[in-house]
Design a protein around this motif. Structure first.
Motif, PDB file in Angstrom:
ATOM      1  N   ARG A  64       0.928  -1.251   0.057  1.00 51.47           N
ATOM      2  CA  ARG A  64      -0.067   0.036   0.072  1.00 51.47           C
ATOM      3  C   ARG A  64       0.973   1.176   0.050  1.00 51.47           C
ATOM      4  O   ARG A  64       1.890   1.353   0.774  1.00 51.47           O
ATOM      5  N   ILE A  65       0.633   2.225  -0.934  1.00 47.21           N
ATOM      6  CA  ILE A  65       1.228   3.517  -1.009  1.00 47.21           C
ATOM      7  C   ILE A  65       0.343   4.540  -0.800  1.00 47.21           C
ATOM      8  O   ILE A  65      -1.110   4.563  -1.284  1.00 47.21           O
ATOM      9  N   LEU A  66       0.558   5.736  -0.548  1.00 43.39           N
ATOM     10  CA  LEU A  66      -0.206   6.938  -0.502  1.00 43.39           C
ATOM     11  C   LEU A  66       0.389   7.893  -1.614  1.00 43.39           C
ATOM     12  O   LEU A  66       1.326   8.092  -1.797  1.00 43.39           O
ATOM     13  N   LEU A  67      -0.605   8.501  -2.487  1.00 51.57           N
ATOM     14  CA  LEU A  67      -0.141   9.519  -3.326  1.00 51.57           C
ATOM     15  C   LEU A  67      -0.662  10.916  -2.437  1.00 51.57           C
ATOM     16  O   LEU A  67      -1.886  11.067  -2.453  1.00 51.57           O
ATOM     17  N   ASP A  68       0.114  11.631  -1.952  1.00 55.90           N
ATOM     18  CA  ASP A  68       0.085  12.877  -1.211  1.00 55.90           C
ATOM     19  C   ASP A  68      -0.594  12.626   0.021  1.00 55.90           C
ATOM     20  O   ASP A  68      -1.118  11.338   0.303  1.00 55.90           O
ATOM     21  N   CYS A  69      -0.447  13.510   1.021  1.00 56.93           N
ATOM     22  CA  CYS A  69      -1.241  13.033   2.611  1.00 56.93           C
ATOM     23  C   CYS A  69      -1.094  14.551   3.066  1.00 56.93           C
ATOM     24  O   CYS A  69      -0.544  14.969   3.644  1.00 56.93           O
ATOM     25  N   GLY A  70      -2.353  15.148   2.429  1.00 59.43           N
ATOM     26  CA  GLY A  70      -2.446  16.732   2.795  1.00 59.43           C
ATOM     27  C   GLY A  70      -3.495  17.074   3.829  1.00 59.43           C
ATOM     28  O   GLY A  70      -4.380  16.278   4.316  1.00 59.43           O
ATOM     29  N   LEU A  71      -3.541  18.365   4.365  1.00 60.12           N
ATOM     30  CA  LEU A  71      -4.336  18.939   5.217  1.00 60.12           C
ATOM     31  C   LEU A  71      -5.603  19.287   4.629  1.00 60.12           C
ATOM     32  O   LEU A  71      -5.361  19.893   3.850  1.00 60.12           O
ATOM     33  N   PHE A  72      -6.897  19.323   5.225  1.00 60.03           N
ATOM     34  CA  PHE A  72      -7.863  19.929   4.885  1.00 60.03           C
ATOM     35  C   PHE A  72      -7.871  21.516   5.145  1.00 60.03           C
ATOM     36  O   PHE A  72      -7.727  21.792   6.472  1.00 60.03           O
ATOM     37  N   GLN A  73      -8.331  22.165   4.692  1.00 56.28           N
ATOM     38  CA  GLN A  73      -8.293  23.746   4.783  1.00 56.28           C
ATOM     39  C   GLN A  73      -9.719  24.362   4.227  1.00 56.28           C
ATOM     40  O   GLN A  73     -10.236  23.823   3.272  1.00 56.28           O
ATOM     41  N   GLY A  74     -10.041  25.344   4.962  1.00 50.60           N
ATOM     42  CA  GLY A  74     -11.441  25.918   4.413  1.00 50.60           C
ATOM     43  C   GLY A  74     -12.111  26.334   5.630  1.00 50.60           C
ATOM     44  O   GLY A  74     -12.159  26.579   6.879  1.00 50.60           O
ATOM     45  N   SER A  75     -13.399  25.561   5.409  1.00 44.04           N
ATOM     46  CA  SER A  75     -14.464  26.093   6.724  1.00 44.04           C
ATOM     47  C   SER A  75     -13.980  25.380   7.715  1.00 44.04           C
ATOM     48  O   SER A  75     -13.138  24.319   7.551  1.00 44.04           O
ATOM     49  N   ARG A  76     -14.580  25.529   9.101  1.00 45.18           N
ATOM     50  CA  ARG A  76     -14.110  24.772  10.128  1.00 45.18           C
ATOM     51  C   ARG A  76     -14.870  23.548  10.129  1.00 45.18           C
ATOM     52  O   ARG A  76     -14.013  22.502  10.858  1.00 45.18           O
ATOM     53  N   SER A  77     -15.630  22.989   9.521  1.00 43.38           N
ATOM     54  CA  SER A  77     -16.338  21.599   9.593  1.00 43.38           C
ATOM     55  C   SER A  77     -15.364  20.738   8.590  1.00 43.38           C
ATOM     56  O   SER A  77     -15.003  19.679   8.970  1.00 43.38           O
TER      57      SER A  77
END
Length: 531
Positions: A27-40
């Protein structure tokens, strides 16, 4: 066995990029990013990671932006010791990008816990620390563009120039007989510093970003873009206040500095001074200087050392900028969700002589989008701020390909034997790009995945969904109730004041309380039925 894809982010939203590929036991990941935008949407960062870290073999990273890399410290904090494969430039940038993200997480947690409106609430915990982030950056393993590598048994990968930011790459994957291309974020044609995006042709499946899938920008040259910036700077100086530019610390800031230095050297903007009030942007600029020989459009000059540019790191010096007039202040973050830009907005939004200039994409639900959409009042760090400043926009600095460029890039990757999967875009953008891709017959099958979905990617055949997504997340993609609450809260006092009769005002307040009470009673009634 068939290659499978599970989508953990950037599906019908533009942040949180994370795609899990499984081939046999690997198993590999392509990217592993944070969610940004609304508080939800940001709340998803505090949920348990949706994959088993113990069984994760590797991460292949497209570029260093936090919405693609910002969850990596959570992996290291949980004990992940595998490699993070990326370009040399991305590895360089990760050293301070992730560390800065860790400091922001710690600071934001401390700041929220100090807020009076959170008194009595449970303490807000950072999702990771600066130490976690530094440990994650050390896992970077450098690979050259076009060079095959094996991140895990059964996987072969290559990276290709994506033209988005320094070091950005699209990711080619071969596994279980399937040939896949993941675009990552694609830059526009004729972008400053970088060559146009490139990759091979003839894939079974292509995953393509859709950020600007519903719009085509007016094509402007770099010289024409500078004319637009010149006009905004001169107009802002005429108004007399500050010109505040929310700018992503990486790439957008450096492009602006290139143009400002060029305009200033030509005597086209007078004696304008620009203050780069972002320690992260200042560190990113050192990386650009390191790779200066590889950058286009600088003419061999050290544009970042121009005498009109001052780099601000000290907090006290940053605060002094709020007493100035006539300055150009650039600060992160680009969507106004964190960082020093928020206190510059707090002091400059109420000033009629100041100008706020947006030069990048503003995700739905972000503070930048709320301001750009014409809000008269906004909430910043729990305080109401009236918007009197001039709000302007230049969309020619985008680091993303527009609709026409996305369609051209997809067409060049053909023929696509299986499916074209559209991600990293808001619903309207994806819907329009899908419509046009279908009309041009760019792939036999078009797929718009949701977060949580799993798809089999067989060679030469359309993708097959084997697991449905998280329908509970649909309300979080875009504006959420907290955006609506902030809008209501900032206008409530004014709206009540418009009711001339004092008794009528009290009646309106009583009616609002009654509505809230009715929902509380409904919730208690439901609890009783379940016990």
């Amino acid at each position: 066995m068939t290659l499978s894809l599970t989508v953990h982010g950037a599906a019908q939203t533009v942040t949180g990029s994370c795609h899990e590929l499984r081939a046999g036991k690997s198993r590999i990941l392509l990217d592993c990013g944070l969610f940004q935008g609304s508080r939800s949407l940001e709340a998803l960062n505090h949920e348990p990671l949706p994959f088993d870290i113990a069984g994760l073999d590797a991460v292949v990273l497209g570029h260093a932006h936090i919405d693609h890399s910002g969850q990596l410290p959570r992996l290291s904090a949980a004990g992940y010791k595998g490699a993070i494969w990326c370009t040399e430039e991305t590895a360089e940038l990760l050293q301070f990008m992730l560390a800065d993200a860790g400091r922001i997480q710690e600071y934001e947690a401390e700041r929220r816990n100090r807020r009076r409106d959170r008194a009595g609430d449970d303490p807000f915990e950072p999702i990771y620390t600066e130490a976690d982030a530094i440990a994650a950056a050390r896992l970077a393993r450098v690979v050259k563009l076009g060079e095959w590598f094996e991140p895990a048994p059964g996987f072969r990968c290559r990276l290709w120039n994506a033209g988005h930011i320094l070091g950005s790459a699209s990711i080619e994957v071969e596994a279980e007989g399937t040939r896949l291309l993941y675009s990552g974020d694609l830059g526009p044609d004729n972008k400053a510093f970088h060559a146009d995006p490139d990759a091979p042709t003839g894939f079974d499946h292509v995953i393509c970003e859709s950020t600007y899938g519903d719009r085509s920008r007016t094509k402007v040259s770099i010289a024409e873009r500078r004319q637009l910036l010149e006009a905004e700077i001169l107009a802002a100086r005429t108004r007399g206040g500050n010109l505040v530019i929310p700018a992503f610390a990486l790439e957008r800031t450096q492009e602006l500095l290139l143009d400002i230095a060029t305009l200033s050297s030509a005597g086209r903007i007078g004696n304008a001074m620009v203050f780069v009030d972002s320690p992260l942007a200042n560190r990113a600029t050192t990386a650009f200087r390191k790779y200066a020989d590889e950058l286009e459009d600088t003419g061999g000059r050290d544009v970042f050392g121009h005498p009109s540019i001052r780099y601000v790191n000290d907090v006290a010096e940053s605060m002094k900028l709020n007493t100035m007039s006539g300055a150009i202040i650039m600060a992160a973050s680009g969507m106004c969700e964190a960082g020093r830009i928020r206190h510059h907005l707090f002091y400059n939004l109420p000033r009629r002589d100041s100008t706020i200039l947006f030069v990048g994409f503003q995700a739905e639900g972000s503070l930048g989008r709320v301001i750009l959409d014409g809000a008269k009042r906004v909430r910043i760090s729990g305080r109401d701020v009236q918007v009197r400043a001039q709000v302007r926009e230049i969309d020619s600095y985008s680091a993303h390909a527009d609709q026409a460029e996305l369609l051209a890039w997809i067409a060049k990757r053909g023929p696509i034997a299986g499916s074209l999967l559209l991600d990293h875009g808001e619903k309207e953008s994806i819907a329009e790009l899908r419509r046009l891709a279908e009309s041009q017959s760019l792939a036999p099958s078009l797929v718009v995945p949701e977060i949580g979905e799993t798809w089999e990617l067989p060679p030469g055949q359309p993708a097959r969904r084997t697991k449905t997504g998280r329908v509970d997340l649909r309300p979080a993609l875009g504006r959420d109730w907290q955006n609506d609450y902030a809008d209501l809260a900032t206008s409530l006092k004014r709206r009540l004041a418009e009711i001339r009769d004092a008794e009528a005002r009290r009646k309106a307040i009583a009616q609002m309380r009654a509505v809230l009470d009715s929902y509380s009673e409904f919730r208690e009634h439901k609890k009783g039925k379940h016990h």
